[in-house]
Write a protein that holds these residues in place. Sequence first.
Motif, short mmCIF file in Angstrom:
data_model
loop_
_atom_site.label_atom_id
_atom_site.label_comp_id
_atom_site.label_asym_id
_atom_site.label_seq_id
_atom_site.Cartn_x
_atom_site.Cartn_y
_atom_site.Cartn_z
N ALA A 197 7.28 -4.35 12.84
CA ALA A 197 6.07 -3.55 13.03
C ALA A 197 5.32 -4.00 14.28
O ALA A 197 4.80 -3.17 15.04
CB ALA A 197 5.17 -3.66 11.80
N GLY A 198 5.25 -5.30 14.52
CA GLY A 198 4.58 -5.81 15.71
C GLY A 198 5.32 -5.46 16.99
O GLY A 198 4.70 -5.14 18.01
N VAL A 199 6.64 -5.54 16.94
CA VAL A 199 7.45 -5.19 18.11
C VAL A 199 7.21 -3.74 18.52
O VAL A 199 6.96 -3.42 19.69
CB VAL A 199 8.95 -5.43 17.82
CG1 VAL A 199 9.82 -4.77 18.88
CG2 VAL A 199 9.24 -6.93 17.78
N VAL A 200 7.26 -2.83 17.55
CA VAL A 200 7.11 -1.41 17.86
C VAL A 200 5.67 -1.09 18.28
O VAL A 200 5.44 -0.31 19.21
CB VAL A 200 7.53 -0.55 16.65
CG1 VAL A 200 7.23 0.92 16.90
CG2 VAL A 200 9.01 -0.75 16.37
N ALA A 201 4.70 -1.71 17.62
CA ALA A 201 3.30 -1.46 17.98
C ALA A 201 3.02 -1.88 19.43
O ALA A 201 2.33 -1.17 20.18
CB ALA A 201 2.37 -2.20 17.02
N GLN A 202 3.55 -3.03 19.84
CA GLN A 202 3.31 -3.49 21.20
C GLN A 202 4.12 -2.69 22.23
O GLN A 202 3.65 -2.44 23.34
CB GLN A 202 3.62 -4.98 21.31
CG GLN A 202 2.62 -5.87 20.58
CD GLN A 202 1.19 -5.64 21.04
OE1 GLN A 202 0.91 -5.56 22.24
NE2 GLN A 202 0.27 -5.53 20.08
N ALA A 203 5.32 -2.26 21.86
CA ALA A 203 6.10 -1.41 22.75
C ALA A 203 5.39 -0.07 22.95
O ALA A 203 5.31 0.45 24.08
CB ALA A 203 7.50 -1.19 22.18
N ASN A 204 4.87 0.50 21.87
CA ASN A 204 4.13 1.76 21.97
C ASN A 204 2.88 1.56 22.82
O ASN A 204 2.54 2.41 23.67
CB ASN A 204 3.75 2.22 20.56
CG ASN A 204 3.12 3.60 20.55
OD1 ASN A 204 3.69 4.57 21.05
ND2 ASN A 204 1.93 3.70 19.96
N ARG A 205 2.19 0.46 22.61
CA ARG A 205 0.99 0.16 23.41
C ARG A 205 1.31 0.09 24.90
O ARG A 205 0.58 0.61 25.74
CB ARG A 205 0.40 -1.16 22.92
CG ARG A 205 -0.84 -1.61 23.66
CD ARG A 205 -1.25 -3.01 23.21
NE ARG A 205 -2.32 -3.55 24.02
CZ ARG A 205 -2.54 -4.84 24.19
NH1 ARG A 205 -1.76 -5.73 23.58
NH2 ARG A 205 -3.54 -5.26 24.95
N LEU A 206 2.43 -0.55 25.24
CA LEU A 206 2.82 -0.68 26.64
C LEU A 206 3.10 0.68 27.27
O LEU A 206 2.61 1.00 28.36
CB LEU A 206 4.05 -1.57 26.76
CG LEU A 206 4.65 -1.70 28.16
CD1 LEU A 206 3.69 -2.45 29.08
CD2 LEU A 206 6.00 -2.41 28.10
N VAL A 207 3.88 1.50 26.58
CA VAL A 207 4.24 2.81 27.12
C VAL A 207 3.00 3.69 27.26
O VAL A 207 2.83 4.38 28.28
CB VAL A 207 5.31 3.47 26.23
CG1 VAL A 207 5.55 4.91 26.65
CG2 VAL A 207 6.61 2.67 26.28
N LEU A 208 2.12 3.66 26.28
CA LEU A 208 0.89 4.44 26.36
C LEU A 208 -0.01 3.98 27.51
O LEU A 208 -0.67 4.79 28.16
CB LEU A 208 0.12 4.36 25.04
CG LEU A 208 0.77 5.03 23.82
CD1 LEU A 208 -0.11 4.84 22.59
CD2 LEU A 208 1.01 6.51 24.08
#
Length: 304
Positions: free
Chosen positions: A235-246
């Motif tokens: 969950a943390g990996v995906v949340a931070q990846a999404n944050r980066l792309v956004l």
Amino acid sequence: MLPSLPGGAADTHCVMGKDAAALLSRIDDLPPLPAVAARVMGMAEDERTSAMDLAQVLATDQALTAKLIRISNSAFYGFARRISTVREAVVILGFKQVRQVALGASLMNTFRRMPNETFDLDLFWGHSVAVAVAAEALAKRTFTVKPEDAFTAGILHDIGRLVIRQVLPAEFELAVQIAKRGEAPLHVAELMTTGYAHDEVGRALGELWKFPGHLVEAVECHHNETLTPENDGLAGVVAQANRLVLHYGLFCGYDLEGGEAPPVPPDLAAVEDACGGIERVLNRAFSFIEAASGTPDTWYARAS
């Protein structure tokens, strides 16, 4: 006047939407998880499955086989040797890589295009694949979760949005228009116009499709930017990846466009460094999209 969020709140991070499971029960033609994708997902959880077992299952879907071979020969992998069969792909890329590519390519065909809509599936999948690529890279660097799980969760993280779009097309179209005018981010606008939050709908769909619990959790929590790979796993990996792309403006094409991205906060800069830089993420995402569904020119022009 804009529709209001339930309770007058300003962001979906603080607001629960309507019952997502009830939304799914209203759909007569909700697309099932493609048969091959479902079997591949089951194989992923069965340690007795061999690479050749996987190749035999994939070979039953000719369209998916063709996409898998295109992706295997694309710049996404960059092999000098040409791959011509699923068996060769499994041998050269490996079981885990072929599994994640097959799932991604299969899911991209699950939801149909709808007439007279301004929502662009190329832009949607551009964002999803970019998050998948970033999540995979982050998982490899942090050693917190399996990279193939991170890629799959990244592909899936916004899948609830496609459900809302299918069930409530008029309300969702209004949300898209609000976001295109820059009045609210799309994830806020869709809650205002439909009453549903796509992260909650995505969780319900993952449960319906019998995804493993860690994938379902990652889909549900992808907007929680306080999560970290070290403390919260997938969950943390995906949340931070999404944050980066956004952060770099790849919002499915419907959020407020502006000039250059703002300065990167130190903690997000560390995430970007772990991913090899945003340009590498976007270039790999484009290679995957190009091979899987055709070149999304509008997305790539904006991202590059």
